[in-house]
Structure formats: C-alpha cells, structure tokens
Design an enzyme around this catalytic site. Structure first.
Site, PDB file in Angstrom:
ATOM      1  CB  VAL A  64     100.309  85.655   3.563  1.00 12.30           C
ATOM      2  CG1 VAL A  64     101.044  86.292   4.730  1.00 12.30           C
ATOM      3  CG2 VAL A  64     100.302  86.578   2.356  1.00 12.30           C
ATOM      4  CB  SER A  65      97.244  81.227   2.669  1.00 13.54           C
ATOM      5  OG  SER A  65      98.084  80.348   3.379  1.00 13.54           O
TER       6      SER A  65
END
Length: 200
Positions: A64-65
């Site tokens: 995930v970012s």
C-alpha cells in the site's frame, strides 16, 4: 563470455555441479587456450532449464502507498494467502509500505534479493500495480532470467492510473514536507541556542 565462477553465482549452483553437467553433455562450454571453461548467455539459458527448483518458494507481495491504508493491506494479505493455500504453494508474505514510484522500499529490495539468489519460484500479487507502478518491465526481465513466474490474481485495475498517481505524489510530498519541516525545526533550535549564548 562468463567464467565458471560467475556462471555459478548467476545460476545459484555449485561449480562442481556445472562441471558434472558439462561432462554429462547437458550443454556446451568453451575451453580457452589456458584450459578454462567459458559460458555464453545462450548456454546459461539452457542450464536454467535443467536446474532443479528444489527449495524455491512462492512470495506473496502486498503493498500500500501510505500508513492509513492498513485495512487495504490486510485485505491484500488475506486474499493472496488464501489464493496460495488453494493452489498448494509453499509461500511467505512480504508486505510493503510506500509509493509505487519508490524503488527503495524495504520489502521490494528484499524481494529482488531473493529472486537474484534463486530462492523464488513465483511471485503472487493481488493486482499488477501492487508490485510496482513504473518500471514493471525491469522487474519482469529480472524474473524472466531467474525463471520466476509473476502470477496476478486480479487483472482488473485496482485503482485508476490518475488516482494511484495522485496518492503516490501526495505520499511523496508528505515525506519531503516532513523532512523539510524537521530540518527547519532543527535549524531554528540551533539558532535559538546560539542567540542565547551570544546574549550571555
């Protein structure tokens, strides 16, 4: 042309194994005038096909970012794990936090190191863009050389290109802003200390 030492490192096998395969006629090496074995890239590709895959595992890679996407990361891990179990793979999960623009992520570096050490049979990702947003072809070429399959569970886009790019850019801006703020705060503290000394 590669020496037997370099070839063994590239393929992750013992030098004695290469010599044995050579004697068995499984491929052709070239002997120099000094009696040393040399291998072309074509011959190395042949060796890869006869090299056993024992000890290799599947890596489930989830990313995930940003840290506020923990629930999304949990869902990815659950989906990838369920998929690997259903397929009967021996696997481990590498989870990563960072922008798809960032090549210096801890998990990604670990994954590449495992691939280059010939310890990976396949990589499983929920979406293709979870592996990396830009430069996917480079990862794909590394995997191809080491005979690592990339298995994508869901071939639809996780997010639109624009949405993912905006999130990556915001994540990058947040990181740089924090560093800049920290740097300025440190400078201000030093300035206050120096001013305090000068008035004494």
């Amino acid at each position: 042309m590669y020496s037997i030492n370099i070839a063994s490192e590239m393929l992750g096998v013992f030098i004695s194994t290469l010599r044995r395969w050579d004697k068995e006629g499984k491929f052709n090496s070239i002997n120099t005038t000094g009696g040393h074995r040399r291998y072309t890239i074509e011959e190395l590709n042949k060796i890869k096909k006869i090299k056993p895959k024992e000890g290799k595992i599947t890596i489930g890679y989830c990313r995930v970012s940003s840290s506020d996407q923990k629930e999304d990361l949990k869902r990815q891990i659950e989906t990838v794990s369920t998929f690997c179990i259903a397929k009967g793979y021996t696997f481990r999960i590498i989870d990563d936090l960072g922008s798809g623009l960032n090549y210096n992520k801890k998990g990604l570096k670990e994954l590449i190191a495992l691939i280059q050490s010939n310890k990976v049979d396949r990589i499983v990702v929920h979406y293709k863009d979870r592996l990396i947003r830009f430069g996917y072809e480079i990862i794909e070429q590394i995997c191809d050389f080491h005979e690592v399959e990339i298995e994508v569970i869901n071939h639809t886009e996780d997010k639109s290109y624009e949405q993912e790019l905006v999130e990556d850019m915001l994540s990058t801006i947040t990181v740089f802003s924090s560093r800049l703020y920290g740097s300025r705060s440190h400078k201000q503290k030093k300035l206050k200390k120096s001013n305090g000394r000068s008035t004494c």
